[in-house]
Scaffold this motif. Structure first.
Motif, PDB file in Angstrom:
ATOM      1  N   THR A  80      32.849  45.500 114.426  1.00 52.16           N
ATOM      2  CA  THR A  80      33.991  46.198 115.000  1.00 52.16           C
ATOM      3  C   THR A  80      34.678  45.290 116.009  1.00 52.16           C
ATOM      4  O   THR A  80      34.037  44.704 116.878  1.00 52.16           O
ATOM      5  N   ARG A  92      40.494  50.081 117.653  1.00 51.44           N
ATOM      6  CA  ARG A  92      39.278  49.460 117.107  1.00 51.44           C
ATOM      7  C   ARG A  92      39.453  49.368 115.596  1.00 51.44           C
ATOM      8  O   ARG A  92      39.959  50.299 114.972  1.00 51.44           O
ATOM      9  N   ARG A  93      39.006  48.241 115.034  1.00 51.28           N
ATOM     10  CA  ARG A  93      39.095  48.071 113.583  1.00 51.28           C
ATOM     11  C   ARG A  93      37.807  47.469 113.070  1.00 51.28           C
ATOM     12  O   ARG A  93      37.170  46.661 113.739  1.00 51.28           O
ATOM     13  N   LEU A  94      37.458  47.832 111.861  1.00 54.74           N
ATOM     14  CA  LEU A  94      36.277  47.282 111.206  1.00 54.74           C
ATOM     15  C   LEU A  94      36.681  45.991 110.494  1.00 54.74           C
ATOM     16  O   LEU A  94      37.638  45.976 109.711  1.00 54.74           O
ATOM     17  N   GLY A  98      37.924  45.215 118.781  1.00 50.69           N
ATOM     18  CA  GLY A  98      38.822  46.073 119.539  1.00 50.69           C
ATOM     19  C   GLY A  98      39.863  45.281 120.297  1.00 50.69           C
ATOM     20  O   GLY A  98      39.638  44.132 120.682  1.00 50.69           O
ATOM     21  N   ALA A 140      30.954  46.583 119.840  1.00 46.85           N
ATOM     22  CA  ALA A 140      32.207  45.951 119.429  1.00 46.85           C
ATOM     23  C   ALA A 140      32.546  44.740 120.295  1.00 46.85           C
ATOM     24  O   ALA A 140      32.110  44.636 121.439  1.00 46.85           O
TER      25      ALA A 140
END
Length: 75
Positions: A54, A61-63, A56, A7
């Motif tokens: 990903t 955390r986000r896609l 963060g 990420a």
């Protein structure tokens, strides 16, 4: 900005005289538009057809998929 395993992480802090900061970053085939304002961070993928990555910020955390935006609030 730092890389952690799989990420791209942000630990945002604006310098006192700035009200916002815009930068462009390349990460894993994505051209990312990063916008930082007081208490808010948004990251937009400007590259169509790329695999999701990903992103963060803090403990979140986000896609991020191609052509989409993820947003974080922080205090």
């Amino acid at each position: 900005i730092e890389l952690r395993r799989d990420a791209l992480y942000f630990n945002p802090a604006l310098p006192a005289p700035l009200s916002e900061l815009k930068i462009n970053v390349r990460y894993r085939g994505h051209s990312l538009a990063v916008l930082l304002r007081e208490g808010a961070l948004s990251v937009t993928s400007m590259t169509p057809g790329s695999d999701a990555v990903t992103i963060g910020c803090g403990n979140e955390r986000r896609l991020l998929c191609a052509g989409e935006t993820v947003a974080f609030a922080f205090g």
